[in-house]
Design a protein around this motif. Structure first.
Motif, short mmCIF file in Angstrom:
data_model
loop_
_atom_site.label_atom_id
_atom_site.label_comp_id
_atom_site.label_asym_id
_atom_site.label_seq_id
_atom_site.Cartn_x
_atom_site.Cartn_y
_atom_site.Cartn_z
N ALA A 1 0.88 -1.19 0.03
CA ALA A 1 -0.10 0.05 0.03
C ALA A 1 0.86 1.20 0.09
CB ALA A 1 -1.03 0.11 1.12
N LEU A 2 0.75 2.04 -0.92
CA LEU A 2 1.53 3.28 -0.97
C LEU A 2 0.57 4.53 -0.98
CD1 LEU A 2 3.88 1.53 -3.47
CD2 LEU A 2 4.60 2.52 -1.17
N VAL A 3 0.82 5.50 -0.24
CA VAL A 3 -0.12 6.55 -0.28
C VAL A 3 -0.01 7.57 -1.41
CG1 VAL A 3 1.49 8.08 1.44
CG2 VAL A 3 -1.23 8.27 1.21
N ARG A 4 -0.96 8.22 -1.91
CA ARG A 4 -1.01 9.24 -2.86
C ARG A 4 -2.04 10.25 -2.14
NH1 ARG A 4 2.60 6.52 -4.33
NH2 ARG A 4 3.07 5.50 -6.08
N TRP A 5 -1.83 11.64 -2.49
CA TRP A 5 -2.55 12.63 -2.43
C TRP A 5 -3.02 13.12 -3.35
CZ3 TRP A 5 -0.29 17.77 0.42
CH2 TRP A 5 -1.28 18.60 0.87
N GLN A 6 -4.16 13.05 -3.56
CA GLN A 6 -5.11 13.51 -4.50
C GLN A 6 -5.65 15.13 -4.44
OE1 GLN A 6 -6.78 11.60 -7.61
NE2 GLN A 6 -6.68 13.70 -8.01
N HIS A 7 -4.82 15.84 -4.83
CA HIS A 7 -5.29 17.21 -4.51
C HIS A 7 -6.22 18.00 -5.45
CE1 HIS A 7 -4.63 21.82 -4.12
NE2 HIS A 7 -4.30 21.36 -2.79
N PRO A 8 -7.25 18.42 -5.12
CA PRO A 8 -8.40 19.11 -6.01
C PRO A 8 -7.70 19.86 -7.37
CG PRO A 8 -8.58 19.97 -4.02
CD PRO A 8 -7.49 18.94 -3.71
N SER A 9 -6.76 20.57 -7.15
CA SER A 9 -6.28 21.27 -8.21
C SER A 9 -4.79 20.85 -8.67
CB SER A 9 -6.52 22.88 -7.83
OG SER A 9 -5.51 22.99 -6.79
N LEU A 10 -4.07 20.49 -8.02
CA LEU A 10 -2.89 20.19 -8.10
C LEU A 10 -2.60 18.89 -8.62
CD1 LEU A 10 -0.86 21.53 -4.98
CD2 LEU A 10 -0.91 22.54 -7.32
N GLY A 11 -3.50 17.75 -8.47
CA GLY A 11 -3.61 16.51 -9.08
C GLY A 11 -3.15 15.48 -8.06
N VAL A 12 -2.33 14.36 -8.55
CA VAL A 12 -1.95 13.49 -7.46
C VAL A 12 -0.39 13.76 -7.16
CG1 VAL A 12 -1.22 10.88 -7.43
CG2 VAL A 12 -3.28 11.76 -8.62
N ILE A 13 -0.23 14.21 -5.66
CA ILE A 13 1.18 14.39 -5.40
C ILE A 13 1.71 13.01 -4.67
CG2 ILE A 13 2.16 15.90 -3.49
CD1 ILE A 13 -0.32 17.61 -3.82
N PRO A 14 2.69 12.67 -5.16
CA PRO A 14 3.70 11.59 -4.74
C PRO A 14 3.93 11.59 -3.26
CG PRO A 14 5.28 12.86 -6.00
CD PRO A 14 3.84 13.60 -6.07
N PRO A 15 4.39 10.68 -2.49
CA PRO A 15 4.71 10.83 -1.14
C PRO A 15 6.05 11.55 -0.70
CG PRO A 15 4.83 8.42 -1.93
CD PRO A 15 4.20 9.36 -2.87
#
Ligand code: C2E
Ligand code: MG
Ligand code: MG
Ligand code: MG
Length: 289
Positions: free
Chosen positions: A60-74
């Motif tokens: 399991a590897l986390v990603r941040w789905q930012h509403p305007s910046l898109g997918v941000i890596p850990p």
């Protein structure tokens, strides 16, 4: 004069410092909001048993789905989460999501699938971690033996005696423990004997050099032999070429993980990957995933 000098010094540095601090505070606020608004996604990367060529586990590897910046890596937010302590909450969210997802996949027919979840050093220092994990497992309905916790060498080496107790408690619950990025951290081999761990994950920096650098090949072989001797499972990280995979199979490395089989992917994509690769007789090497 000394006092004044110090004040001048501070004044002189102030503008730059403030800018960095504002950026940091803004980032921290954004991350806090992301946790509240459930913007964190968990991606899954397959781990292949080199003998059966079946997927036995997913990391399991986390990603941040930012509403305007898109997918941000850990790498762009884990360090800040560590510094601010938000990693504890973040880590719990990842654990919860991962356990629920795996249970769902098991129920859908991926029967023996396990999941490994990265633990930050700060999470690992939480006295009540075993209780938190126990509750998450119960709520998800997942049996503890299907959860593996990945800790780094450096996390394990801070406060060794306390960690041994913590690892024992987790082990008694039935959870598995592996050492992540093995070979890059504090290399004291005596702790491998003392720590109740189950597996080593060979850092990908050694795997990438298997065919270019004889030293890397020697290190990989030595780690595999060491793991076998200590009755630990050994997983190779960052397997990108078929050559590397064959080498690892020949040297009896138990598991392989890397872009050769699949990149970390959202749950729906992993389901497609699984259908394509695991219902066929042979493992299709599909780096396009
Ligand atoms: P890690 O635990 O060592 O995870 C493996 C990293 O290597 C992942 O990067 C994965 O995408 C990447 N990788 C896998 N196969 C290959 C390959 O064949 N080639 C190359 N070049 N890279 C490969 P990712 O997802 O960006 O994660 C980076 C690190 O962030 C992780 O390293 C882990 O230390 C941390 N991390 C990720 N998720 C979490 C989390 O939920 N909690 C904590 N505490 N840390 C996390
Ligand atoms: Mg890991
Ligand atoms: Mg790793
Ligand atoms: Mg790594």
């Amino acid at each position: 004069a000394k006092q004044q000098g110090r004040n001048n010094f501070q004044y002189y540095l102030a503008p730059e410092k403030t800018e960095a601090q504002i950026e940091r505070f803004a980032m921290e606020a954004m991350l806090r909001k992301a946790l509240e608004k459930d913007e964190l996604l968990v991606y899954y990367q397959p781990r292949i048993n080199t003998k059966s060529e079946r997927v036995v586990c997913v990391e399991a590897l986390v990603r941040w789905q930012h509403p305007s910046l898109g997918v941000i890596p850990p790498k762009d937010f884990i360090p800040l989460a560590e510094e601010t302590g938000l990693i504890v909450q973040l880590g719990e969210q990842v654990l919860r999501k991962a356990c629920v997802q795996i249970k769902q996949w098991q129920d859908a027919g991926m029967e023996d699938l396990s999941v490994s979840v990265n633990l930050s050093p700060l999470q690992f220092r939480q006295q009540h971690l075993p209780g938190v994990i126990g509750r998450i497992l119960r709520q998800a309905g997942l049996l503890p033996q299907y959860l593996e916790l990945e800790i780094t060498e450096s996390a394990a080496m801070q406060n060794v005696n306390r960690n041994i107790l913590m690892l024992r408690e987790l082990k008694e619950m039935g959870v598995k423990i592996s050492i992540d990025d093995f070979g890059t951290g504090y290399s004291s081999l005596s702790y491998l004997k003392k720590f109740p761990i189950d597996a080593l994950k060979v850092d990908r920096s050694f795997i990438s050099g298997i065919h270019e650098d004889p030293d890397d090949a020697a290190i990989v072989n030595a780690i595999i032999v060491l793991a076998k001797t200590l009755k630990l499972k050994v997983t190779a990280e960052g397997v990108e070429t078929e050559e590397q995979y064959i080498y690892l199979q020949q040297h009896k490395c138990d598991e392989a993980q890397g872009y050769l089989f699949g990149k970390p992917m959202p749950p729906e994509t992993f389901e497609e990957w699984y259908k394509l690769n695991m219902t066929e007789k042979d493992l299709i090497l599909s780096p396009e995933y």
